[in-house]
Design an enzyme around this catalytic site. Sequence first.
Site, PDB file in Angstrom:
ATOM      1  N   LYS A 126       4.134 -17.906  19.781  1.00 58.69           N
ATOM      2  CA  LYS A 126       3.141 -17.791  18.617  1.00 58.69           C
ATOM      3  C   LYS A 126       1.878 -18.200  19.231  1.00 58.69           C
ATOM      4  CE  LYS A 126       6.550 -19.099  15.157  1.00 58.69           C
ATOM      5  NZ  LYS A 126       7.017 -19.944  14.290  1.00 58.69           N
ATOM      6  N   GLN A 142       6.304 -26.016  12.255  1.00 60.80           N
ATOM      7  CA  GLN A 142       7.634 -25.567  12.611  1.00 60.80           C
ATOM      8  C   GLN A 142       9.016 -26.226  11.942  1.00 60.80           C
ATOM      9  OE1 GLN A 142       7.685 -22.651  14.632  1.00 60.80           O
ATOM     10  NE2 GLN A 142       9.840 -22.544  14.175  1.00 60.80           N
ATOM     11  N   ASP A 151       2.901 -19.104   6.838  1.00 59.72           N
ATOM     12  CA  ASP A 151       4.181 -18.923   6.749  1.00 59.72           C
ATOM     13  C   ASP A 151       4.601 -18.326   5.575  1.00 59.72           C
ATOM     14  OD1 ASP A 151       5.469 -19.009   9.202  1.00 59.72           O
ATOM     15  OD2 ASP A 151       6.057 -21.084   8.856  1.00 59.72           O
TER      16      ASP A 151
END
Length: 294
Positions: free
Chosen positions: A55, A99, A122
């Site tokens: 990412k 994460q 997200d």
Amino acid sequence: MPEARILDGKAAAAALRLQIAAEAARLKARHGIVPGIAMVLVGDDPASQVYVRSKTRAAGEAGFHVRDIVLAADAPEADVLAQVAALNADPQVHGFLVQLPLPPQVDPERVIDAIDPAKDADGFHVVNAGRLAMGRDGVVPATPLGCMHLIRRARAELAGLEAVVIGRSNTVGKPMAQLLLREHCTVTIAHSRTRGLADIARRADVLVAAVGRPEIVRGDWIKPGATVIDVGINRLPPETPGEKGRLVGDVAFAEAVAVAGAITPVPGGVGPMTIACLLQNTLLLARRSAGAAA
Ligand code: NAP
């Protein structure tokens, strides 16, 4: 029997990332804003490290400002929440993520609840999940968003189609079902308690497997001509000691490719699209912060 069209997520993601880079450059030129993304990694889980690295690299290549924050595996929840608060307040950061999975001392729900929904790259915050369910603008989780890109490549028109999503996680299955509903599909969500799963799957014009069980979806579960999206990433045990096992999806690809109309491979299908869509979300948040939403 003709083979299915392969939906190449790598190529689609590369094209999308070029487009995002061009739009990021325009945002900088017109508004003086460089999209900023931050990633918080707690601990040293190797898979999470690989995801965060991919990412980070992709965001850098798109011209984003990138911040990587790594906390120790035994970091108390209060430290993670303090990072979240700092990123919420940081004007250079337009979107960020923590994460998952998190170590046991950190409650993921409490962490996600603490993220400002306007910076929730997200799209996992309950406010964004609610907006999606209500058909309002918010942030859509990157994996189902990536799946939709690929589905649209195979199907110009989705209205009225039967869609079956296997899996009901908050991060993949549920938002996927919402997106298909938004496109006017007739949506069935299946899960571990579903009875007659193969028969239900066989109804699907669009079948999305987000299960996490290697090759659970067999060729004879698939309606001829169906669009099959395989979200699963499963590593098989190594065939010879010392080697890494093969990566497979939730769909038995060799069987399914002979029946489906279009299918995503694993790897090289949904995975690369997830990263591209995370960048797309961050760009959208940067634009919104500039009052320049698309
Ligand atoms: P998850 O949270 O574990 O959810 C799995 C879902 O599958 C659950 O809803 C579960 O049902 C259902 N399920 C489990 N066994 C089943 C069975 N035998 N029959 C029918 N349904 C069953 O997983 P997730 O986070 O959604 O991820 C799913 C897969 O996608 C994993 O392989 C993951 O690695 C992969 N993934 C890939 C990407 C990508 O970028 N490509 C991104 C995210 C996830 P219950 O709710 O009843 O337990």
